[in-house]
Structure formats: C-alpha cells, structure tokens
Design a protein around this motif. Structure first.
Motif, mmCIF file in Angstrom:
data_model
loop_
_atom_site.group_PDB
_atom_site.id
_atom_site.type_symbol
_atom_site.label_atom_id
_atom_site.label_comp_id
_atom_site.label_asym_id
_atom_site.label_seq_id
_atom_site.Cartn_x
_atom_site.Cartn_y
_atom_site.Cartn_z
ATOM 1 N N ALA A 110 0.643 -1.052 -0.060
ATOM 2 C CA ALA A 110 0.038 0.085 0.009
ATOM 3 C C ALA A 110 1.012 1.172 0.130
ATOM 4 N N HIS A 111 0.419 2.143 -0.636
ATOM 5 C CA HIS A 111 1.086 3.587 -0.670
ATOM 6 C C HIS A 111 0.975 4.016 1.114
ATOM 7 N N HIS A 112 1.956 4.936 1.368
ATOM 8 C CA HIS A 112 1.731 5.076 2.658
ATOM 9 C C HIS A 112 0.642 6.226 3.076
ATOM 10 N N PHE A 113 0.004 5.692 4.084
ATOM 11 C CA PHE A 113 -1.615 6.473 4.477
ATOM 12 C C PHE A 113 -1.379 6.503 5.841
ATOM 13 N N HIS A 114 -0.668 5.771 6.615
ATOM 14 C CA HIS A 114 -0.951 5.651 8.138
ATOM 15 C C HIS A 114 -0.951 7.058 8.995
ATOM 16 N N HIS A 115 -0.313 8.165 8.234
ATOM 17 C CA HIS A 115 0.027 9.213 8.731
ATOM 18 C C HIS A 115 -1.166 10.330 8.453
ATOM 19 N N LEU A 116 -2.137 10.099 7.683
ATOM 20 C CA LEU A 116 -2.995 10.744 7.119
ATOM 21 C C LEU A 116 -4.030 11.286 8.293
ATOM 22 N N ALA A 117 -4.563 12.646 8.037
ATOM 23 C CA ALA A 117 -5.264 13.222 8.881
ATOM 24 C C ALA A 117 -6.920 12.824 8.364
ATOM 25 N N PHE A 118 -7.147 11.565 8.944
ATOM 26 C CA PHE A 118 -8.615 10.669 8.707
ATOM 27 C C PHE A 118 -9.529 11.595 9.092
ATOM 28 N N GLU A 119 -9.647 12.353 10.029
ATOM 29 C CA GLU A 119 -10.953 13.036 10.607
ATOM 30 C C GLU A 119 -11.314 13.942 9.620
ATOM 31 N N LYS A 120 -10.331 14.573 8.722
ATOM 32 C CA LYS A 120 -10.526 15.346 7.378
ATOM 33 C C LYS A 120 -11.149 14.530 6.167
ATOM 34 N N MET A 121 -11.198 13.340 6.250
ATOM 35 C CA MET A 121 -11.465 12.541 5.210
ATOM 36 C C MET A 121 -12.704 11.743 5.500
ATOM 37 N N LEU A 122 -13.547 11.790 6.508
ATOM 38 C CA LEU A 122 -14.750 11.000 6.738
ATOM 39 C C LEU A 122 -15.707 11.141 5.812
ATOM 40 N N HIS A 123 -15.669 12.254 5.015
ATOM 41 C CA HIS A 123 -16.896 12.410 3.937
ATOM 42 C C HIS A 123 -16.470 11.753 2.796
ATOM 43 N N LEU A 124 -15.132 11.456 2.560
ATOM 44 C CA LEU A 124 -14.693 10.753 1.252
ATOM 45 C C LEU A 124 -15.091 9.532 1.070
ATOM 46 N N PRO A 125 -15.511 8.891 -0.268
ATOM 47 C CA PRO A 125 -15.961 7.549 -0.226
ATOM 48 C C PRO A 125 -14.760 6.660 0.000
ATOM 49 N N ILE A 126 -14.982 5.542 0.812
ATOM 50 C CA ILE A 126 -14.000 4.807 1.433
ATOM 51 C C ILE A 126 -13.401 3.749 0.352
#
Length: 151
Positions: free
Chosen positions: A125-141
C-alpha cells in the motif's frame, strides 16, 4: 489464556499511551453522528464498525479504528497484532508498534506467516498511516482504498 494476557496488557498501556504519546486532539464526533454520513463514506463505515463491535471512540486513538475499517481487519488479538504488522509494512514507526509486534510474535509464533502477510499488504500500500483521517470522513471509502492501494 494468551489472548487474555495480551488484552490486559493493552488495557494497562492504553491510558499512558493516550496521555504521553498521542499529541493529536480527540475527535469531536460520535458513532451515531458518523452513521449519518453518506453510506459510501469513510465516516459511515467507521460508525458501522463502532456500532457492530459495540465500541466507543477512544480519545486520541480514533485513527486506529479507521485503519481497521480501511484495511478490513477484524478485532481479534491475532488480527490486532496483524494490523500492527500491516502498519509496520506501511512505514509506521513507534515504540508501541514495536512492542506489540515483539510481544505478539513471542505469544503467537505459529502465526508468523499470517503476520508476514499483513506486513506485505502494508508494504504494497502507499503510505497512508499518517493521514488526517478526521478530515477524510466524508470521502468514499472505496476512493481512499483505491488511491492508496489498500487491500
């Protein structure tokens, strides 16, 4: 018995980890609010995950549950250890991660192949563990999983 020992170790370590190592602010959202997001969104899937397992948001540890949702990883002790292997493969480095991997490997040496599979999935997987997930809650999974090659 191994599962019980690991679960107790987690309970003992959770509060100090939250207090001393997690510097992010707690999310200001509940599971009931999350399921109000569109059905294809990360927020909706996060809310469903929390309700399915009868979990409450753990302040400052919300990203952990998001990783469960994105990687479709269960919540058994072996799966929790496997998820730490996944994150290690994805580039995450922390004392807590190394502790879980070390203890998990010692307690479950016959699951090393399973753990290696998690590690390889995380590495692919591309590095994603550091993302600001709270800001991504509206995005399609599905968009997030595809964009970051999360399998």
């Amino acid at each position: 018995m191994r599962d019980l020992i690991i679960e107790k170790m987690y309970e003992w370590s959770k509060k100090p980890y939250q207090k001393f190592f997690k510097k992010n602010d707690p999310w200001n959202v509940t599971a009931k609010e999350l399921i109000q997001y569109p059905q294809e969104s990360l927020g909706f899937h996060m809310g469903c995950f929390l309700l399915k397992y009868n979990f409450e948001m753990q302040p400052k540890l919300e990203d952990h549950d998001v990783i469960h949702v994105l990687t479709n990883t269960g919540v058994s002790v072996v799966e929790e250890i496997g998820m730490q292997y996944y994150l290690w493969g994805n580039g995450k480095k922390s004392a807590y991660l190394y502790m879980v991997i070390s203890i998990g490997t010692l307690f479950y040496p016959t699951r090393l192949k399973t753990f290696t599979n998690y590690y390889n999935r995380g590495k692919a997987a591309h590095h994603f563990h550091h993302l600001a997930f709270e800001k991504m809650l509206h995005l399609p999974i599905q968009t997030i999983q595809t964009s970051f090659n999360i399998k």
